[in-house]
Structures are given as structure tokens and as C-alpha cells.
Design a protein around this motif. Structure first.
Motif, PDB file in Angstrom:
ATOM      1  N   ARG A   1       1.250   5.406   0.932  1.00  8.96           N
ATOM      2  CA  ARG A   1       0.808   6.175   1.980  1.00  8.96           C
ATOM      3  C   ARG A   1      -0.424   6.892   1.750  1.00  8.96           C
TER       4      ARG A   1
ATOM      5  N   ARG B   1       0.708  -1.097   0.041  1.00 14.86           N
ATOM      6  CA  ARG B   1       0.059  -0.093  -0.041  1.00 14.86           C
ATOM      7  C   ARG B   1       0.827   1.395  -0.090  1.00 14.86           C
TER       8      ARG B   1
ATOM      9  N   GLN C   1       7.769  -5.366   5.900  1.00 13.74           N
ATOM     10  CA  GLN C   1       7.509  -3.954   6.647  1.00 13.74           C
ATOM     11  C   GLN C   1       8.285  -4.077   7.937  1.00 13.74           C
TER      12      GLN C   1
ATOM     13  N   PHE D   1       3.899   1.733   5.055  1.00 13.41           N
ATOM     14  CA  PHE D   1       3.639   2.064   3.439  1.00 13.41           C
ATOM     15  C   PHE D   1       4.741   2.379   2.858  1.00 13.41           C
TER      16      PHE D   1
ATOM     17  N   ASP E   1       4.789   5.209   8.060  1.00  8.73           N
ATOM     18  CA  ASP E   1       4.003   4.322   9.067  1.00  8.73           C
ATOM     19  C   ASP E   1       2.931   4.625   9.746  1.00  8.73           C
ATOM     20  N   ASN E   2       2.038   3.941  10.457  1.00  5.57           N
ATOM     21  CA  ASN E   2       0.961   4.361  10.907  1.00  5.57           C
ATOM     22  C   ASN E   2       1.125   4.839  12.300  1.00  5.57           C
TER      23      ASN E   2
ATOM     24  N   TYR F   1       2.415  -0.736  11.078  1.00  2.00           N
ATOM     25  CA  TYR F   1       2.124  -0.752   9.605  1.00  2.00           C
ATOM     26  C   TYR F   1       3.067   0.048   8.651  1.00  2.00           C
TER      27      TYR F   1
END
Length: 258
Positions: free
Chosen positions: A45, A43, A81, A155, A103-104, A153
Motif C-alpha cells: 500500500r 506492491r 488482483q 495492493f 485498492d486505488n 489496482y
């Protein structure tokens, strides 16, 4: 020039034990379109992500439809990741670098200890290749429940593969075996460090690592003054070695003589 050596301190002793782990730049097969095996989307961003602010968890992201740059085996994407970047090989012979984009904002949680605690892996057999093999053998809801334990997670963005090594947080390509990820609140990028790490805890581990490394990168799980993640290199062999590094660490900071 760097001839004065000081122990990095976390207690009253001159040198305190920390932890050395390893990481690498993986090379994985990928697809432009999903199939039965390569079903996990790489995925980009999200437009609604704000840097420094917590975003959706891994479980929430993976259950939410969204755009994809490519598709991979779920266990390969999970390890991509963890490494933060890597290389994707497509069936037409092309190769792209999957570079970190964001990142999340969620904390990193390792899955090795929970897997060992639940009897999924034997104690001392929690190397990266063992974990990846288990995830592949249990691909689907069972593996998903394990990877969901790590809420963090990553991206990505796809870039051309220049044939070299990825850039670290310091903005320069990482020399294999001679660069490390550190906690930037404890070390400056470009700082020379001498590592002494013996008696690895994982099966198949190298006897030890004693060498000069440069602090050129960081990572979500790299916290504390005596903590280094050693960059091993690119590809499968590097991944095997990196996945077996879990060594007690003594760390020396080299400073210019005054």
C-alpha cells in the motif's frame, strides 16, 4: 431455522435473473528479485494513498517505480488482483499469503468482453484460463494494453500461509464452495442464500449450481441484489472451475420464520 424463502427482487417479479461468477485463492510462483519472466512487482500500500479517494490508474501505477514485496509473471499478478488475495510460492520452498491491503479507488472493468469484441478470443471462450493463456502468449506491450483497460489496482501485504482458506470481508475464513461475495449494500454478511444457476455461458462450464451459500465477502465487480461470486477454493483446479462460471442466477434469501 431458516425456512421462509423470499426471492431477491430487482423488478416486479418474485425472482429476477442475475449473474453467478466464481473466484478462488490462486497459488502462483514468485521471486524475491525480478527476472526476465517474473518482472511484475507485488506492491505494498502506498503511503500517499487515502482510503475512499481515487488514486493513480493501473497504467499510471505500473509505469511508476516503487517498492515491491515480490515479483511475479504479469498475467499471474493481474489475476491475483482480480481474486483479491492468493498464495505465493518461492524457489526456496517458502510460501506466503498475499493478502489484500488496499485498492486505488478506480472502477473495475472486465477485459473479457473487449477481448472478444476485438477478436482476441472467440465468443463463448472467454473463461479465466483462456484469458490468462492469451496474456501469457502476448506478454509485453500487447498484453499490457489489454490489462490497462481495467484501471482498478490492488495492493498487498504478505502474511504466513496457515494452510487454510483466506478470510473474506466478513472476517472469517471462506468455506470452499459454500461462501459467496455479494454487494454489502444489498445483503448482510452472514446472510444465508440459496442459489440456482443453470446453463453456463462459457465453454467447459459445469451444468449448474444449486446450493446454500453464506454471504461472507465482497468485491469491486460485485454490484446489485442478484449478484454472487462463488468462492471455489485454493489452487489450479479451483481456478479452472471458477474461471468457467458465468451462469444466469436466481437468488433466494432465507429468512427466519416469524
Amino acid at each position: 431455522r431458516y425456512i421462509s424463502v423470499t426471492g431477491v427482487q430487482t423488478c416486479a417479479l418474485p425472482i429476477c435473473d442475475g449473474l453467478l461468477t466464481g473466484y478462488f485463492a490462486p497459488e502462483y510462483e514468485a521471486r524475491r528479485e525480478p527476472d526476465e519472466i517474473s518482472s511484475a512487482p507485488v506492491r505494498p500500500r502506498p503511503e500517499d494513498l487515502t482510503a475512499g479517494q481515487p488514486y493513480l490508474t493501473r497504467a499510471e501505477i505500473e509505469r511508476t517505480p516503487g517498492p515491491a514485496l515480490a515479483f511475479m509473471k504479469p498475467e499471474d499478478l493481474f489475476f491475483l488482483q482480480i481474486q483479491g488475495s492468493g498464495y505465493l510460492d518461492f524457489p526456496d520452498g517458502s510460501r506466503s499469503r498475499a493478502a489484500y491491503a488496499a485498492d486505488n479507488g478506480q472502477p473495475f472493468t472486465g477485459i473479457a468482453k473487449p477481448m472478444a469484441a476485438k477478436g482476441m478470443l472467440p465468443p463463448g471462450a472467454t473463461s479465466g484460463d483462456r484469458i490468462r493463456a492469451w496474456l501469457a502468449e502476448h506478454r509485453g506491450p500487447e498484453a499490457q494494453a489489454v490489462t490497462d483497460l481495467n484501471a482498478r489496482y490492488i495492493f498487498f501485504k504478505l502474511e504466513p500461509d496457515d494452510g487454510g482458506h483466506p478470510k473474506g470481508a466478513a472476517g472469517v475464513p471462506l468455506p470452499e464452495g459454500r461462501s459467496g461475495a455479494v454487494d454489502p449494500s444489498q445483503h448482510d454478511y452472514g446472510e444465508p442464500l440459496w442459489i440456482v444457476a443453470d446453463a453456463g455461458a462459457l465453454d467447459g462450464a459445469a451444468t449448474g449450481y444449486r446450493r446454500l451459500v453464506m454471504a461472507l465477502d465482497t468485491g469491486g465487480a460485485i454490484r446489485g441484489p442478484v449478484r454472487v461470486d462463488l468462492y471455489i477454493g485454493r489452487g489450479e483446479a479451483a481456478g479452472t472451475e471458477a474461471g468457467r462460471i458465468k451462469h444466469p442466477l436466481r437468488l433466494y434469501r432465507l429468512v427466519p420464520k416469524t
